[in-house]
Scaffold this motif. Sequence first.
Motif, PDB file in Angstrom:
ATOM      1  N   LEU A  30      -7.155  -5.532  -0.216  1.00  0.00           N
ATOM      2  CA  LEU A  30      -7.726  -6.241  -1.359  1.00  0.00           C
ATOM      3  C   LEU A  30      -9.027  -5.584  -1.827  1.00  0.00           C
ATOM      4  CD1 LEU A  30      -7.157  -9.918  -0.181  1.00  0.00           C
ATOM      5  CD2 LEU A  30      -6.217  -8.928  -2.272  1.00  0.00           C
ATOM      6  N   ALA A  31      -9.847  -5.191  -0.872  1.00  0.00           N
ATOM      7  CA  ALA A  31     -11.113  -4.536  -1.219  1.00  0.00           C
ATOM      8  C   ALA A  31     -10.866  -3.233  -1.965  1.00  0.00           C
ATOM      9  CB  ALA A  31     -11.930  -4.286   0.046  1.00  0.00           C
ATOM     10  N   SER A 187      -1.004   5.752  -1.166  1.00  0.00           N
ATOM     11  CA  SER A 187      -1.891   4.855  -1.921  1.00  0.00           C
ATOM     12  C   SER A 187      -2.713   3.993  -0.977  1.00  0.00           C
ATOM     13  CB  SER A 187      -1.078   3.983  -2.879  1.00  0.00           C
ATOM     14  OG  SER A 187      -0.355   2.992  -2.189  1.00  0.00           O
ATOM     15  N   LEU A 188      -2.285   3.910   0.284  1.00  0.00           N
ATOM     16  CA  LEU A 188      -3.037   3.190   1.313  1.00  0.00           C
ATOM     17  C   LEU A 188      -3.949   4.125   2.108  1.00  0.00           C
ATOM     18  CD1 LEU A 188      -0.181   0.868   2.633  1.00  0.00           C
ATOM     19  CD2 LEU A 188      -2.160   0.181   1.272  1.00  0.00           C
ATOM     20  N   ILE A 312       0.308  -8.747  -4.953  1.00  0.00           N
ATOM     21  CA  ILE A 312      -0.166  -8.338  -6.279  1.00  0.00           C
ATOM     22  C   ILE A 312      -1.176  -7.202  -6.143  1.00  0.00           C
ATOM     23  CG2 ILE A 312      -1.455  -9.082  -8.321  1.00  0.00           C
ATOM     24  CD1 ILE A 312      -0.272 -11.900  -7.860  1.00  0.00           C
ATOM     25  N   ALA A 313      -2.076  -7.327  -5.180  1.00  0.00           N
ATOM     26  CA  ALA A 313      -3.079  -6.278  -4.965  1.00  0.00           C
ATOM     27  C   ALA A 313      -2.421  -4.955  -4.588  1.00  0.00           C
ATOM     28  CB  ALA A 313      -4.061  -6.711  -3.878  1.00  0.00           C
ATOM     29  N   MET A 314      -1.379  -5.014  -3.752  1.00  0.00           N
ATOM     30  CA  MET A 314      -0.682  -3.791  -3.362  1.00  0.00           C
ATOM     31  C   MET A 314      -0.015  -3.153  -4.576  1.00  0.00           C
ATOM     32  SD  MET A 314       0.176  -1.763  -0.788  1.00  0.00           S
ATOM     33  CE  MET A 314       0.130  -0.328  -1.883  1.00  0.00           C
ATOM     34  N   ALA A 315       0.581  -3.962  -5.431  1.00  0.00           N
ATOM     35  CA  ALA A 315       1.214  -3.432  -6.641  1.00  0.00           C
ATOM     36  C   ALA A 315       0.181  -2.791  -7.564  1.00  0.00           C
ATOM     37  CB  ALA A 315       1.956  -4.554  -7.379  1.00  0.00           C
TER      38      ALA A 315
END
Length: 344
Positions: A30-31, A187-188, A312-315
């Motif tokens: 999220l951050a 992306s992570l 949603i944050a991951m998307a």
Amino acid sequence: MGIAIRNLQINKIGLNNRMVKDMKDFQELLAEARKCRPKRAAIAVAQDGGVLAAARECYEMGIAESVLVGDAAEISRIARERKIDISNFEVINEVEPEDAVRRAVQLVREDKADILVKGAIKSPVYLKGILDKNTGLRVGRGLSHVTVFEAKAYNRLMLMTDAGLNIMPTLEQKIVMVKNAVCVARSLKIPQPKVAVISGQELVNPDMPSTIDAAILSKMAERGQIKDCIIDGPLSLDLALSKEAALAKGVVSPVAGQADILVLPNIDAANVLYKSIGFLAGANIIGLIVGAKVPATLPSRADSHETKMASIAMAVLFASKEEEKLQLSPSAAHGETMKIAARS
């Protein structure tokens, strides 16, 4: 001897750097998403308290604004009952679930939304809208389901594919599954994810097709046909997760005991592992459909609003990274021609 010591030192440096970069949990996810430019989410069948709460919190955190597509009267009633302020969201009235999915998908097709979010609707109906050859979100790149979960025993996020879309994947589909999962992993902030191709045993067995596919995938990565990752297989699940198991079985592998991505042989095995992680291990899990025009969340309707918020944050995070790739090189995303709407 000197070269061996130097290689060991380099490996230790790489490990230390990786430990600093790896995201440990959804709070860190999220951050990271908050650092991205906010995206616009089209929520299909939005009359769901959990998804409305998630949308509101993502808005307050500056991660995403939402368009609520569904039964407008029900959306308003649920929002009032749960005291969720939706006054900043556009609401589009579509009473029938199939129509709501179709309209949400249309928003994405018209570049009026950057991500698609699943609301109070069964997965097959939602997926049908995404996969429709005429009105869906296919862009010529294969689609797959990628799961991200908090691996508390390993103090980091891990990924798995495919528990929600490809039923009995062919070798070609597994190649797509790996590539899509690698994109999500990067992306992570996992620059070169370690991919374990799971089978019932670690030896190639002509009577077990999954072991043959695993060996081919491993060799393809070794020869640069699949990039930006390290692949090994076939590996049993214990070898993928445990260095001690690898040592006990005499298996030498750059992936054993430190896998970032688990590639399961079919949807049955993947779904059983998915449910086991959630219900037996108590892990938080989020899922994305990857490879379409935009990322689409695929949470369970029973998930908490915190988990839906993380979805949603991951998307958003994934869409932002894909956008960066396209800006740097139009051919970076496997020749993809998708366009992510630019918004201020």
